[in-house]
Write a protein that holds these residues in place. Structure first.
Motif, PDB file in Angstrom:
ATOM      1  N   VAL A  41       0.939  -1.198   0.174  1.00  0.00           N
ATOM      2  CA  VAL A  41      -0.374   0.466  -0.209  1.00  0.00           C
ATOM      3  C   VAL A  41       0.588   1.271  -0.043  1.00  0.00           C
ATOM      4  O   VAL A  41       0.576   2.673  -0.525  1.00  0.00           O
ATOM      5  CB  VAL A  41      -1.002  -0.103   1.423  1.00  0.00           C
ATOM      6  N   ASP A  77      -1.307  -5.982 -10.521  1.00  0.00           N
ATOM      7  CA  ASP A  77      -1.928  -6.754  -8.687  1.00  0.00           C
ATOM      8  C   ASP A  77      -2.743  -5.283  -8.319  1.00  0.00           C
ATOM      9  O   ASP A  77      -2.872  -4.583  -9.100  1.00  0.00           O
ATOM     10  CB  ASP A  77      -0.668  -6.005  -7.885  1.00  0.00           C
ATOM     11  N   THR A  79      -4.624  -4.476  -5.817  1.00  0.00           N
ATOM     12  CA  THR A  79      -3.959  -3.369  -4.586  1.00  0.00           C
ATOM     13  C   THR A  79      -3.400  -2.404  -5.511  1.00  0.00           C
ATOM     14  O   THR A  79      -4.152  -1.387  -5.312  1.00  0.00           O
ATOM     15  CB  THR A  79      -3.767  -4.247  -3.931  1.00  0.00           C
ATOM     16  N   ARG A  82      -6.138  -0.423  -7.286  1.00  0.00           N
ATOM     17  CA  ARG A  82      -6.993   0.147  -6.021  1.00  0.00           C
ATOM     18  C   ARG A  82      -7.001   0.937  -6.352  1.00  0.00           C
ATOM     19  O   ARG A  82      -7.699   2.593  -5.508  1.00  0.00           O
ATOM     20  CB  ARG A  82      -7.455  -1.116  -5.324  1.00  0.00           C
ATOM     21  N   LEU A 188      -8.527  -8.082  -1.917  1.00  0.00           N
ATOM     22  CA  LEU A 188      -8.238  -6.249  -1.538  1.00  0.00           C
ATOM     23  C   LEU A 188      -8.129  -6.513  -0.278  1.00  0.00           C
ATOM     24  O   LEU A 188      -8.288  -5.596   0.330  1.00  0.00           O
ATOM     25  CB  LEU A 188      -9.070  -5.547  -2.193  1.00  0.00           C
ATOM     26  N   ASP A 190      -5.700  -5.479   1.608  1.00  0.00           N
ATOM     27  CA  ASP A 190      -5.103  -4.516   2.413  1.00  0.00           C
ATOM     28  C   ASP A 190      -5.415  -3.320   1.773  1.00  0.00           C
ATOM     29  O   ASP A 190      -5.320  -1.938   2.634  1.00  0.00           O
ATOM     30  CB  ASP A 190      -3.809  -4.282   1.837  1.00  0.00           C
ATOM     31  N   VAL A 191      -6.650  -3.026   1.593  1.00  0.00           N
ATOM     32  CA  VAL A 191      -7.682  -1.659   1.514  1.00  0.00           C
ATOM     33  C   VAL A 191      -8.436  -2.280   1.626  1.00  0.00           C
ATOM     34  O   VAL A 191      -9.770  -2.175   1.221  1.00  0.00           O
ATOM     35  CB  VAL A 191      -7.448  -1.317  -0.237  1.00  0.00           C
ATOM     36  N   GLN A 323      -5.020 -15.053  -4.548  1.00  0.00           N
ATOM     37  CA  GLN A 323      -5.788 -13.766  -4.305  1.00  0.00           C
ATOM     38  C   GLN A 323      -5.627 -13.123  -5.712  1.00  0.00           C
ATOM     39  O   GLN A 323      -7.235 -12.053  -5.926  1.00  0.00           O
ATOM     40  CB  GLN A 323      -3.688 -12.844  -3.500  1.00  0.00           C
ATOM     41  N   ASP A 327      -9.282 -11.090  -5.475  1.00  0.00           N
ATOM     42  CA  ASP A 327     -10.272  -9.492  -5.428  1.00  0.00           C
ATOM     43  C   ASP A 327     -10.412  -9.200  -6.905  1.00  0.00           C
ATOM     44  O   ASP A 327     -11.509  -8.178  -6.498  1.00  0.00           O
ATOM     45  CB  ASP A 327      -8.249  -9.320  -5.944  1.00  0.00           C
ATOM     46  N   TYR A 331     -13.563  -6.921  -6.330  1.00  0.00           N
ATOM     47  CA  TYR A 331     -13.799  -5.584  -6.776  1.00  0.00           C
ATOM     48  C   TYR A 331     -14.944  -5.494  -7.897  1.00  0.00           C
ATOM     49  O   TYR A 331     -15.640  -4.136  -7.957  1.00  0.00           O
ATOM     50  CB  TYR A 331     -12.644  -5.547  -7.561  1.00  0.00           C
TER      51      TYR A 331
END
Length: 354
Positions: A41, A77, A79, A82, A188, A190-191, A323, A327, A331
């Motif tokens: 991030v 990725d 993430t 995003r 996601l 980490d977001v 992942q 994700d 999303y």
């Protein structure tokens, strides 16, 4: 940042034959560096600041470069994509506000921005005009990374019917992040999106009430998100093309299905970008709903075909693949599926009745 005709990965062969390369090599390389960083991030926020200074704004003649860059991030990725996309969207909104004569303060080169415009049941953020400006009070749900950004564009109710857009400093003492919110998503992870409470937070209007939703740029930003769904689908297609066994007729069928779906989506995005830049677009809302729906359908098609083509093995043994799937599934749910298609139908019927 330069583009080259060498497309890393080449998820589906037909997609590299257009008049401009689909994937932007420099963006792909930067996304890989962020993906491999200890804190993805933090690395993505740094990349967002860099790309904000390098990538074109929508509707300025290079919209395809912008959207293909977002897709390029997502192939590596989701993430990273995003995290980057809201910062770029905020910069575009501020530019549009300035172009419309509303004179917002320009963003600082070291700042990272978010856009918080969601509404939720049981929550309300109100804007109150006072002698020396505006104050925001209440709760705003579904704010992504509020504890890691510097500033945000945020919508708040100015009366019972209208919302305005405001710029706020997320370091203001009156901004409190809801630390009790549970973010249990496998996609996601980490977001994180949480609620924030604002207590007499000083805010600067960005345009008059209603401007944020009524401007054409709202539609172009929505298509930008769709281009990320498309990029995420490309990343999954690349894994299918990398299947290790000798392809049989069913594997060939799957690759053909992927190619048709992704090619059609790419052509839709290219056409939309051309219409945006040449000012030949139909109703912005119609164009955005069409393009986003095509991207969402493509993402769902690719998820299904990848499941059929690869079976359970990568879903149980490949961390990166699992992942990617998680994700993209999360999303793409920013698309409202049948509700968005019904909204498109209403727009078209209303146009016919004019």
């Amino acid at each position: 940042m330069t583009e080259s005709t060498a497309t890393p990965g080449r998820p589906v062969g037909a997609l590299v034959n257009g008049p401009a390369p689909l994937l932007v090599d420099a963006v792909v390389r930067a996304a890989r560096e962020a993906h491999e960083a200890p804190d993805v991030v933090d690395a993505a926020l740094s990349l967002a600041r860099r790309l904000g200074a390098e990538l074109p704004l929508p509707a300025m003649g290079q919209t395809w470069k912008l959207w293909s860059s977002l897709a390029s991030l997502a192939t590596v990725d989701l993430t990273v994509a995003r995290v980057v996309e809201p910062h770029l969207d905020a910069l575009a909104i501020l530019h549009q506000a300035a172009a419309d004569g509303h004179h917002p303060a320009p963003p600082g080169p070291t700042e990272t921005w978010g856009v918080f415009a969601a509404e939720g049941p049981g929550t309300r953020l109100s804007a109150e005009q006072v002698a020396d400006g505006w104050l925001l009070n209440g709760v705003k749900p579904w704010c992504s990374l509020p504890g890691r950004l510097d500033r945000a564009l945020i919508t708040a109710w100015v009366d019972d019917r209208q919302r305005g857009l405001f710029s706020i400093d997320l370091h203001d003492q009156g901004v409190r992040v809801d630390r009790t919110s549970q973010w249990v998503a496998h996609g996601l992870p980490d977001v994180t999106s949480v609620g924030i409470r604002l207590d007499r937070v000083s805010a600067t209007p960005v345009g008059p009430p209603g401007w944020y939703l009524e401007r054409e740029g709202f539609a172009w930003g929505g298509i930008g998100v769709g281009s990320i769904w498309f990029g995420g689908a490309l990343g999954l297609a690349e894994r299918v093309r990398a299947i290790r066994r000798t392809p049989d007729q069913i594997a060939e069928l799957h690759i053909g299905q992927l190619d048709v779906s992704l090619w059609a989506c790419e052509q839709s995005l290219r056409a939309a970008a051309d219409q945006v830049d040449s000012d030949r677009a139909p109703s912005p809302a119609v164009l955005a709903n069409r393009a986003r729906s095509v991207c969402a359908n493509t993402a769902e098609d690719v998820l299904r075909v990848a499941d059929h083509a690869l079976g359970p093995a990568p879903l149980t043994t490949e961390v990166d693949y699992v992942q990617r799937v998680s994700d993209l599934r999360l999303y793409v749910r920013q698309h409202h599926a049948e509700r968005d298609l019904a909204a498109l139908g209403r727009l078209l019927i209303a146009e016919d009745q004019q």
